[in-house]
Design a protein around this motif. Structure first.
Motif, PDB file in Angstrom:
ATOM      1  N   MET A  26      27.151   3.804  16.642  1.00 59.64           N
ATOM      2  CA  MET A  26      26.200   4.647  15.930  1.00 59.64           C
ATOM      3  C   MET A  26      25.273   3.760  15.106  1.00 59.64           C
ATOM      4  SD  MET A  26      26.969   7.708  13.169  1.00 59.64           S
ATOM      5  CE  MET A  26      27.931   8.607  14.391  1.00 59.64           C
ATOM      6  N   MET A  27      23.974   3.952  15.268  1.00 59.52           N
ATOM      7  CA  MET A  27      22.978   3.243  14.469  1.00 59.52           C
ATOM      8  C   MET A  27      22.297   4.251  13.550  1.00 59.52           C
ATOM      9  SD  MET A  27      22.880  -0.041  15.225  1.00 59.52           S
ATOM     10  CE  MET A  27      21.294  -0.488  14.514  1.00 59.52           C
ATOM     11  N   PHE A  54      22.213   0.769   9.239  1.00 58.58           N
ATOM     12  CA  PHE A  54      23.670   0.728   9.272  1.00 58.58           C
ATOM     13  C   PHE A  54      24.144   0.847  10.720  1.00 58.58           C
ATOM     14  CE2 PHE A  54      22.182   2.555   5.351  1.00 58.58           C
ATOM     15  CZ  PHE A  54      22.917   1.903   4.374  1.00 58.58           C
ATOM     16  N   LEU A  55      25.307   0.275  10.972  1.00 59.05           N
ATOM     17  CA  LEU A  55      25.899   0.346  12.307  1.00 59.05           C
ATOM     18  C   LEU A  55      27.369   0.725  12.158  1.00 59.05           C
ATOM     19  CD1 LEU A  55      25.462  -2.112  15.266  1.00 59.05           C
ATOM     20  CD2 LEU A  55      27.763  -1.481  14.535  1.00 59.05           C
ATOM     21  N   VAL A  68      19.522   8.952  13.174  1.00 60.51           N
ATOM     22  CA  VAL A  68      20.782   8.530  13.783  1.00 60.51           C
ATOM     23  C   VAL A  68      20.660   8.445  15.302  1.00 60.51           C
ATOM     24  CG1 VAL A  68      23.263   8.942  13.893  1.00 60.51           C
ATOM     25  CG2 VAL A  68      21.953   9.815  11.939  1.00 60.51           C
ATOM     26  N   GLY A  69      21.272   7.414  15.865  1.00 63.08           N
ATOM     27  CA  GLY A  69      21.357   7.282  17.313  1.00 63.08           C
ATOM     28  C   GLY A  69      22.758   6.863  17.705  1.00 63.08           C
ATOM     29  N   VAL A  70      23.254   7.391  18.817  1.00 62.87           N
ATOM     30  CA  VAL A  70      24.602   7.039  19.274  1.00 62.87           C
ATOM     31  C   VAL A  70      24.570   6.644  20.743  1.00 62.87           C
ATOM     32  CG1 VAL A  70      25.770   8.526  17.604  1.00 62.87           C
ATOM     33  CG2 VAL A  70      25.171   9.438  19.859  1.00 62.87           C
ATOM     34  N   LYS A  72      17.835   2.311  20.205  1.00 66.01           N
ATOM     35  CA  LYS A  72      16.665   3.001  20.774  1.00 66.01           C
ATOM     36  C   LYS A  72      16.709   4.494  20.480  1.00 66.01           C
ATOM     37  CE  LYS A  72      15.893  -0.295  24.538  1.00 66.01           C
ATOM     38  NZ  LYS A  72      15.984  -0.534  26.000  1.00 66.01           N
ATOM     39  N   GLU A  73      17.909   5.085  20.566  1.00 67.32           N
ATOM     40  CA  GLU A  73      18.039   6.509  20.266  1.00 67.32           C
ATOM     41  C   GLU A  73      17.764   6.788  18.789  1.00 67.32           C
ATOM     42  OE1 GLU A  73      21.525   9.813  20.003  1.00 67.32           O
ATOM     43  OE2 GLU A  73      21.466   8.678  21.885  1.00 67.32           O
ATOM     44  N   MET A  74      18.187   5.858  17.920  1.00 66.74           N
ATOM     45  CA  MET A  74      17.937   6.026  16.488  1.00 66.74           C
ATOM     46  C   MET A  74      16.432   5.981  16.204  1.00 66.74           C
ATOM     47  SD  MET A  74      17.130   4.042  13.587  1.00 66.74           S
ATOM     48  CE  MET A  74      17.777   2.390  13.822  1.00 66.74           C
ATOM     49  N   TYR A  75      15.713   5.051  16.829  1.00 66.23           N
ATOM     50  CA  TYR A  75      14.267   4.960  16.606  1.00 66.23           C
ATOM     51  C   TYR A  75      13.539   6.158  17.207  1.00 66.23           C
ATOM     52  CZ  TYR A  75      14.106   0.517  14.229  1.00 66.23           C
ATOM     53  OH  TYR A  75      14.237  -0.474  13.278  1.00 66.23           O
TER      54      TYR A  75
END
Length: 281
Positions: A155-156, A203-204, A241-243, A261-264
């Motif tokens: 998770m980012m 955060f990661l 948030v991206g997972v 990439k999903e977080m951005y």
């Protein structure tokens, strides 16, 4: 040279330098011990003491073998915890013909040293501001994950509007926003998960052995706590948030890149919609 040096003087010297001393025969029985050894290891002057009582049953044969090989002149060390104190024992072979054969145990209370070591160890792998794991520790954990070949998720997360808060309300307000983000993330993931401060406002989270549906539920829990910044509440926290799951990629770096990439993409959607007003501030 003083031939008959009083044993009381030797005992006092050892106590002054904080050293416990125990002499052990080849059968494991205690032949002599000083006052500090009694305090640290619990020897009883009224009973027959044995070094074996400090070891598990399955280790007894190995200990006796070591004691009876004193001519090898090899020391060995053992650290144990007794009544909240951390005790270090150094076993040193002793062989004086016709006098004594076995080992002497040099004992020290190393509680303060070990506690300081844990403080230093923790500082080396944690972020000073948030108490989360740092980027350096991430490299180590990633290597462990890669070698274990077990399923995991990544998770980012990124704080939206942190630069605005820093520029208009000061870095102290920005730091409080970072701490708030860290606490929300930490309180919504599992105890087995690893939470890292990846960068300034990023955060990661590494989530071992997690199913995709559980990963998405954790993501949703965190997003439900988002609060849109406004003129009245400019320091509200809003996380993008991206997972991503290891079921999608083989290499851990590819999984991290996918989550990033999903977080951005989530961040872009935010600024295109409810966060659009923030761009004009």
């Amino acid at each position: 040279m003083i031939k008959d040096f009083p044993i009381e003087i030797i005992d006092q010297i050892l106590e002054d330098i904080h050293v416990g001393l125990t002499l052990v025969g080849t059968d494991g029985k205690i032949l002599w011990f000083n006052k500090l050894a009694t305090e640290l290891l619990g020897w009883d002057e009224q009973q027959t003491n044995s070094v074996l009582k400090c070891h598990k049953q399955e280790m007894h044969q190995q200990i006796i073998h070591k004691i009876n090989n004193c001519k090898l002149k090899r020391e060995w060390h053992r650290t144990i915890k007794i009544k909240g104190r951390i005790i270090e024992n150094t076993y040193s072979p002793i062989c004086i013909p016709e006098r004594i054969s076995g080992v002497m145990i040099i004992t020290r209370d190393v509680t303060e040293r070990e506690q300081m070591y844990q403080v230093i160890k923790k500082a080396a792998i944690t972020d000073a501001l948030t108490g989360l794991y740092n980027r350096k520790f991430l490299d180590q954990i990633c290597a462990d994950f890669a070698s274990e070949e077990k399923p995991f998720g990544v998770m980012m997360l990124d704080i939206n509007g942190l630069k605005y808060v820093n520029d208009h309300y000061g870095h102290e307000a920005g730091d409080q926003l970072i701490i708030k983000a860290a606490n929300i993330i930490r309180s919504n993931v599992r105890q087995s998960d690893y939470v890292f401060r990846f960068g300034g406002d990023e955060f990661l989270v590494l989530l071992p052995e997690i199913k995709t549906d559980v990963l998405n539920k954790i993501k949703q829990r965190i997003k439900e706590q988002n609060q849109l910044p406004s003129n009245e509440q400019p320091t509200n926290l809003y996380l993008s948030v991206g997972v991503c799951s290891s079921s999608e990629f083989n290499r851990i770096q590819d999984v991290i890149s996918c989550a990033d990439k999903e977080m951005y993409a989530d961040k872009h959607r935010f600024y295109e919609n409810e966060g659009k007003a923030l761009l004009s501030r």
